[in-house]
Each structure stands twice: as structure tokens, then as C-alpha cells.
Write an enzyme that holds these catalytic residues in place. Structure first.
Site, PDB file in Angstrom:
ATOM      1  N   HIS A 731      44.418  35.683  34.168  1.00 46.19           N
ATOM      2  CA  HIS A 731      43.027  35.492  34.596  1.00 46.19           C
ATOM      3  C   HIS A 731      43.021  34.696  35.895  1.00 46.19           C
ATOM      4  CE1 HIS A 731      42.204  35.303  29.975  1.00 46.19           C
ATOM      5  NE2 HIS A 731      42.429  36.547  30.376  1.00 46.19           N
ATOM      6  N   GLN A 732      42.370  35.225  36.913  1.00 50.01           N
ATOM      7  CA  GLN A 732      42.252  34.506  38.172  1.00 50.01           C
ATOM      8  C   GLN A 732      40.771  34.443  38.540  1.00 50.01           C
ATOM      9  OE1 GLN A 732      44.214  37.706  38.448  1.00 50.01           O
ATOM     10  NE2 GLN A 732      45.705  36.608  37.208  1.00 50.01           N
TER      11      GLN A 732
END
Length: 801
Positions: A731-732
Site C-alpha cells: 500500500h502506498q
């Protein structure tokens, strides 16, 4: 052994003529397998299997010898050797086990494709110390000791860390011309999902009449539909809206015109890079209401909402489209084709391995189904501490409900997978809170290969939902395989800021890069938190917050080995269950999710790990130990702690990520790691351990309570920021954050940038802080709200005209 295959260097030294002849031959062979859908212009569908790529070896003979020595060290032949004794003291010298381990070591580097593929990822050899490039002159035992010491050494940590992860990933993940890997048989792994292969085979054996009718939209006899195959099963639900840019320009233009887009063909020069853009004339100019760059959970939602509202929408996507029946479900090829950077992205210091989707549908195509609404404490923080009224609005609540309904989010499970059953039982035994994760798939969706695309479309990513709305509306087109170069914007009279007017993009055609322009009333950027900052900067935006405030949700894992029992009825989890099968995420614990009541901490969940990623993450102590771990692959459960990170980093591009974990985030992960070890033991694991490079493990069944406690506390207290363990991120977010003023943010609450009118951002980069859970529902909800803002802007433009 690898050495017996690679010492003949001439097998890897190809002249340019030979390379071109080989490529030409492959193209001719593929031509007969391409289904030409005429004006439909979908992706190429290779009925005969996966396309093979030719890689050119970039290593010198000396470097190749070093690579050979390293590979032989990582996977040495241990048949008949005393190295075969297991660390737990049991007798593992039986012929059966010896044969299994020897099979693992017989890595099939017998074709140039595999060696040079690995070679492409080892151009850093020249950067290593002299002794490292002379591995081939060392003796076997000396090499093994040297490799182990290098893995533990802070010197040259970046290259060593990359070598450890990449070598083992490719040795276990790459496939030969039969789409097989000889290590799989030894570790009990079938390769692609057998159920999916069976279904694909049935589809390809359709009666000719039915098959032809699906291509040409001709009705067939009702009894022939008993095969249960519709046209979208062959070509995917988006095939009518996909534009194949590899076709001649006239056909591309005609396809776009059929959907209702004005297109003009101009004479122009080919471009070699984005720097040549300003001096080049576009070959194609496409006119539309809205251009969306990116087709994931952000861009897909905006595109679907606007097209359904009657506006003409063009979606540009860097990745390619893979229909259900064209998914290989093979780890190596899928990572290469559907992940940004081939799944090999990492922070600058290799401290964090980063996974991000790069295909039509983006992360929603390859994610793990978790569909969790924005937590209330996060909504309170964003609306209260950051003054973002949007998140406490009626619109946002409606958006959350709308996207969950569209994806069919539900929480029932018919059968729980190996990893999740372990997590749930361990939590229940210890009294830890454990809940069921909502998913965008049905209760019976028992698939561990969804990280390589969904084989049956029952996981409702944007390809099955919002992008389908786009195509079904007749108002949208998706252009895969193109690279957006810059946002076009201009100064208009009476305006105090510039106005977006479209996007310039390039794509490969006949070996050259063509330049095209999409002229639009509104531009939406949804390239993802790793790519959007670089794109905005390349477009001339100067906001100081672009690329800052990057959050990664750092993850650390623990593992537990659950042996199969001779009587499978007594094995736990059930003897037939394997680590790579079943729903990837169905259970979650929040036992350390709210440290000090701060809203920050770590959630505990389970990952998808297939052999390549598994072998790249587990610690390497010796060749024998590595093989023992690999032979236990199918019965090794993994549980991870994921931190909602307070700390942040910066990103200039996907290949330039600067991130160092905050000290508080490290403490939260360590607390989570302690809980994961306890959960695995409580669930009945025989042996437990972490991914720390020392490779320590504990036989839970053979130690005292005091020894167990000492092991758990020592292993979970180890530093996580010094490259001695592996941190991952899937997840960014936050690199173009939303806010209430341009000094602290990049976009407004409407999603529009402060600098350029009519330019919106709709992806996870706009998150004000880290979220703490899977971001898919949240980014879709924000994108849904952004789409309403775009609709209002388009309505005003229409009124003024």
C-alpha cells in the site's frame, strides 16, 4: 546443478543479427495465433500460451562465473551429504527426502532465456567488492560462509540485499517453455491454479460455431450455450472498449470514431523520449470531455461515473490488459506483466520491497480482496485535525456505500484458507480480537492466485465494475500500453491560473515511439502514489508538497510450520490445505492496532506468498537450510503485522523512493511481530520464526515455556530498520496529499490541484495520512466524490458554452 549448464558461454553470447532473427521468428509464429477482432481492437489473445521474451545477457564472462558460483551456493547439491540433517535434530537422510532436495537443486538453467533474464537484474555486480566478483575462485564451503557473512554485513548492504531477494525469487519463480519450474514438484506446488487451467482448456475447446459467433456477435443455437461461455469469458468484459495501439493508425482512429470520439491523423516525427515532446507534432489527436490517466481504483471509478453520466471519457493505461482466459496465473510472468517494475521495486536503501499493480484495473486487479471501509477514527482525524469536511459529509458516507455495493462487498466465507485458519485459531486460543475481513468476492471464492488476476471475474475489481460501466455506456475507450508524458495546460484570459487542456502520451509502434494528444475539458491523474508525483512534476507543477508525505504501510512477517500428518484427518490445518490456496485475506486481528489510544499501531493479517516471493523473503543461512525451508513451503503459514505509519518518505519516481521507518512505527511493528509469533504457536505450529537474516527458529513442541518466552521476546525486539530483516509494502499513499491550503497540500477537497484548473488527482496519493488498512474502498470513495466535483465542473462548462 547450474554450473553444468552455464559454463558454455557461447550459449549466452548472441549477435544483434541472431537476436533480431529470433524475435522475427517468434513474431511470425505468434501471428498465426492472434485473433483479429477487427474494429473491436482488443489486446492480443494468445490461445497457445504465454508469449516468451528474449533477454540479452549484459554480464561479462567473469560476472557470469560469479553469478554461477552464487547460485550454486544458494542452491547447492546436498544429496548424500551430511548437510541434509535438519536443524531440529530429526533424521532427514531418507532417500525420499534426499530425492526431493536434490530435485530442488536441479534448477533448470538450460536455456539462455532464464540465465540472461536473471543477468538483467545483476548489473550491479561491478559495484561489489573485489572478493565478491571472484566467487568462482573460492571453494564451496568458503563461498557459503562468505555469502552468509555478506548477508549479515552492513557493508554493501543494498547490493547484497538485492542479490539475496532477486536471485532466489527468479530461481523459484521463472518458468521454461512448458510454463514449468522443476523446483515446484519438490515443494508440492502445482504452478498455475489447476482449476483455472481446466476452465481455460474447456473454453478453448468450444465448438467452432460458438467460438466464431462470440467474435462476430452472431446468435447461436440455445443448446450450444450449455458450455456456459459468453464472449466476455474469451476476451474479458472490457473488450469492446479496448483500443489496440499496435494496429495501423487508420484502424485505431476508426475504432475511436465508432465509439464517438473525434480523431484527426497528422504527420509527425517519432520521438525518442519525453524531452522531444515540445518539438514534435502528434500523430493522433483525440478529442473528449475527460481524459483519465490510470485505470485502477481511483481512475476506474472516475471514468465509470463520468461515462455513465453521458460524457466522453478516454482512459490511458501504462499496463496491458489480460482477459480472464489470458491470465497465465504463473508467478514470474505475472509479476513481470502486471506489477510495477516487475514486482522488483524497492526503496533506495532496499529497506522496503514495494508491490504495486501496473495493468488495466491497477491494484484492484491483483490485490487480495480485502474491502474495508475507512475506519471511523481515521475519518475523525481527517475531518477534525485536518479540517477536511468532506470526510464527515453525507456525500462521503454515500460514496462508501456506493462503492461497496458496486463491488458486492460481503463478509461470509464458505471455507477458510490455511493461513487465515491459523490466524483465527491462534487469536481465539489467546483471547485476541479477531474479525472477518469484508471482501469484494463471494463466500465461495476460494482462490489463492488472485494476486495474479482473478481467473473467473468474481473478484470485483474495476475491470469488472466501474470500467465495465464505462464500456457498457458506449461513451468510453481504454488505451492500454501507452505512457503519459505530460499534462497539457494553458493560460486563458481572465484566469489567475492555468487550465488543463489534455494529455500527451507516447506508445511503441513498429519499434518507434509515436506521440499522441488527447484534448479534453477536464484531466484526471490517477497513476498511483508512486507515479503521480513524477507525472505532475514533468507537467510543470511546482507545488512543494508533490512527492512528499509518502506512507507505505510497512509490513513484517512471522512464519509457522504445520507438518502434514500420515493421517490427514489429524493434521492441522486439514492435511489437504496448502499455504498458497484459498481466500488470501479473510481474518484480521486488531490486538495492537491502537497503541496508546493514538489511532496508530499495527493490524495482523495474512499474505499471498507463492514460491518466488516466499524464497526471496525467507532468510538464507545455508544451502541445506534453504532447501529444507522450501520443501516445507506448502505447509508454512505466514502471518504479518502492518503498521499505520506516522513516519513518511519522499518519492521522485517508482525507481526513486526514499523511506526510512519512524522509530515509533518500528516499535508498533515489533509489538505486532511478538503477537504473530504467539498466534502461530497457539494455533499449533511445530516450528516458528521470522524473516530476520540470522534465520533463527524455534521448535515449539520441544522447548520449555521459559525458552519459548525468551525466543519470542528476543526475535520480536530485533531492529527492523537496519536491513537485517525484510520489510514489505503493498500500500502506498499520501504523496500528493489533500488539504485546505496549497502550503500544506497538493489538491483541494474536490480533488482539483491548487495550481491548474480542471486538473484533478484521484488515487491514494491524496490521502492526508496513512490509512492503516487496505486502501481500496477508501480510494474508491474519494474518487467517487471527486467524480461528483468533475460533473459539477463539466456542467458549468456546458452551461457557459
Amino acid at each position: 546443478m547450474i554450473t553444468r549448464y552455464v559454463h558454455v558461454e557461447t550459449r549466452f553470447c548472441f549477435s544483434l543479427v541472431e537476436v533480431m532473427e529470433e524475435v522475427k521468428k517468434e513474431q511470425q509464429e505468434e501471428a498465426s495465433m492472434v485473433i483479429d477482432l477487427g474494429s473491436v481492437d482488443t489486446q492480443r489473445l494468445f490461445v497457445g500460451g504465454e508469449k516468451q521474451y528474449l533477454y540479452v545477457n549484459s554480464l561479462s564472462s567473469r560476472e557470469m562465473e560469479s553469478l554461477t558460483a552464487i547460485c550454486d551456493t544458494l542452491f547447492p547439491s546436498v544429496y548424500g551429504s551430511n548437510m541434509m540433517a535438519a536443524d531440529d535434530g530429526s533424521d532427514n537422510t531418507s532417500k525420499e527426502v534426499a530425492d526431493k532436495i536434490d530435485t530442488v537443486c536441479a534448477v533448470y538453467m538450460d536455456r539462455h532465456l532464464h540465465i540472461v533474464w536473471i543477468g538483467q537484474h545483476f548489473t550491479f555486480f561491478s559495484l561489489l567488492p573485489e572478493i565478491f566478483s571472484n566467487f568462482s575462485k573460492q571453494k564451496g564451503a568458503d563461498i557459503a560462509f562468505l555469502v552468509y557473512q555478506l548477508f549479515l554485513s552492513p557493508q554493501d548492504a543494498l547490493q547484497i540485499h538485492q542479490a539475496r531477494h532477486t536471485t532466489r525469487f527468479f530461481l523459484s519463480g521463472i518458468v521454461d517453455e512448458k510454463n514449468e519450474n522443476l523446483t515446484w514438484k519438490a515443494i508440492g506446488y502445482p504452478g498455475p491454479d489447476p482449476a483455472a487451467l481446466k476452465r481455460q482448456a474447456q473454453t478453448y475447446r468450444l465448438p467452432t460455431k460458438l467460438y466464431t459467433s462470440l467474435i462476430n456477435d452472431v446468435d447461436v443455437d440455445e443448446h450450444e450455450h450449455e458450455h456456459g461461455c459468453k464472449e466476455e469469458h474469451l476476451f474479458g468484459p472490457l473488450y469492446r472498449g479496448l483500443i489496440n495501439l499496435n494496429l495501423p493508425r487508420d484502424r485505431v482512429a476508426d475504432s475511436l470514431r465508432q465509439i464517438g470520439f473525434p480523431v484527426s491523423i497528422r504527420r509527425g516525427n517519432n520521438i525518442n523520449s519525453s524531452r522531444d515532446f515540445s518539438s514534435s507534432n502528434p500523430r493522433l489527436v483525440i478529442k473528449c470531455d475527460v481524459v483519465v490517466v490510470g485505470s485502477g481504483s481511483g481512475g476506474g471509478v472516475v471514468a465509470g461515473v463520468l461515462a455513465k453520466a453521458g460524457y466522453k471519457v478516454v482512459v490511458l493505461e501504462k499496463g496491458n490488459y489480460f482477459a480472464r482466459n489470458n491470465l497465465s496465473l504463473l508467478e514470474g510472468p505475472s509479476m513481470d506483466q502486471m506489477y510495477l517494475g516487475g514486482g522488483m521495486l524497492a526503496s533506495d536503501d532496499m529497506g522496503v520491497i514495494v508491490l504495486a499493480g501496473s495493468t488495466v484495473g491497477g491494484g484492484s486487479t491483483i490485490n487480495w480482496s480485502a474491502s474495508i471501509k475507512t475506519p471511523q477514527h481515521v475519518i475523525n482525524e481527517w475531518s477534525g485535525s485536518y479540517d477536511l469536511e468532506l470526510f464527515d459529509s453525507k456525500l462521503y458516507k454515500e460514496a462508501l456505500d456506493a462503492v461497496c455495493e458496486k463491488m458486492g462487498v460481503q463478509s461470509d466465507i464458505d471455507e477458510e484458507s490455511f493461513n487465515n485458519a491459523v490466524l483465527r485459531r491462534g487469536c481465539e486460543e489467546l483471547g485476541y480480537p479477531v474479525s472477518t475481513i469484508p471482501r469484494n468476492s463471494g463466500p465461495d471464492h476460494y482462490c489463492g492466485w488472485c494476486c495474479f488476476g482473478c481467473k473467473d471475474g468474481r473478484k470485483k475489481g474495476t475491470c469488472e465494475t466501474w470500467l465495465k460501466d464505462l464500456v457498457d455506456s458506449g461513451n468510453g475507450a481504454i488505451l492500454p500500453g501507452c505512457e503519459a508524458i505530460k499534462v497539457l495546460h494553458e493560460r486563458k484570459k481572465g484566469k489567475d491560473r492555468r487550465t488543463a487542456s489534455g494529455v500527451a502520451f507516447g506508445f511503441e509502434y513498429n519499434g518507434m515511439k509515436d506521440l499522441c494528444v488527447v484534448e479534453s475539458k477536464v484531466t484526471v491523474v490517477a497513476c498511483g502514489a508512486l507515479s503521480t508525483p513524477a507525472f505532475l512534476k514533468a507537467s510543470g507543477l511546482k507545488n512543494a508538497n508533490i512527492g512528499k508525505h509518502l506512507h507505505l504501510h510497512p509490513v513484517t512477517m512471522a512464519w509457522g510450520y504445520f507438518p502434514e500428518s500420515p493421517n490427514s484427518a489429524t493434521a492441522w490445518p486439514e492435511g489437504q490445505k496448502k499455504s498458497y490456496e484459498g481466500g488470501i485475506m479473510t481474518a484480521m486481528s486488531t490486538v495492537v492496532a491502537n497503541a496508546n489510544k493514538s489511532g496508530y499501531g499495527a493490524v495482523i493479517q495474512t499474505p499471498a506468498l507463492h514460491p518466488g516471493m516466499f524464497s526471496g523473503l525467507i532468510p538464507w543461512v545455508s544451502g541445506a537450510d534453504m532447501k529444507r525451508r522450501m520443501c516445507r513451503f506448502s505447509r508454512t503459514a505466514h502471518v504479518f503485522a502492518l503498521a499505520r505509519d506516522r513516519g513518511s518518505g519522499t518519492v521522485s519516481s517508482p525507481s526513486s523512493i526514499n523511506y526510512r521507518m519512524d522509530a515509533e512505527d518500528e516499535k508498533n511493528l515489533q509489538k505486532g511481530l511478538e503477537k504473530t509469533l504467539r498466534i502461530l504457536a497457539a494455533a499449533g505450529a511445530e516450528e516458528i520464526g521470522t524473516h530476520h537474516s540470522t534465520g533463527k527458529s524455534l521448535n515449539v513442541k520441544a522447548v520449555s515455556y521459559r525458552e519459548f518466552e525468551r525466543f519470542v521476546k528476543e526475535e520480536s525486539a530485533r531492529p527492523l530498520r537496519d536491513l537485517t530483516g525484510q520489510i514489505c509494502s503493498a500500500h502506498q499513499m499520501g504523496s500528493c496529499k489533500m488539504g485546505v491550503n496549497p502550503k500544506e497540500s497538493v489538491v483541494k477537497q474536490t480533488g482539483e490541484t491548487w495550481e491548474v484548473e480542471g486538473l484533478f488527482v484521484a488515487d491514494t496519493s491524496v490521502f492526508p495520512t496513512a490509512l492503516g488498512v487496505n486502501p481500496m474502498v477508501t480510494v474508491q470513495a474519494i474518487a467517487y466524490c471527486t467524480a461528483q466535483s468533475v460533473l459539477q465542473l463539466l456542467s458549468r462548462k456546458r452551461t457557459h458554452h
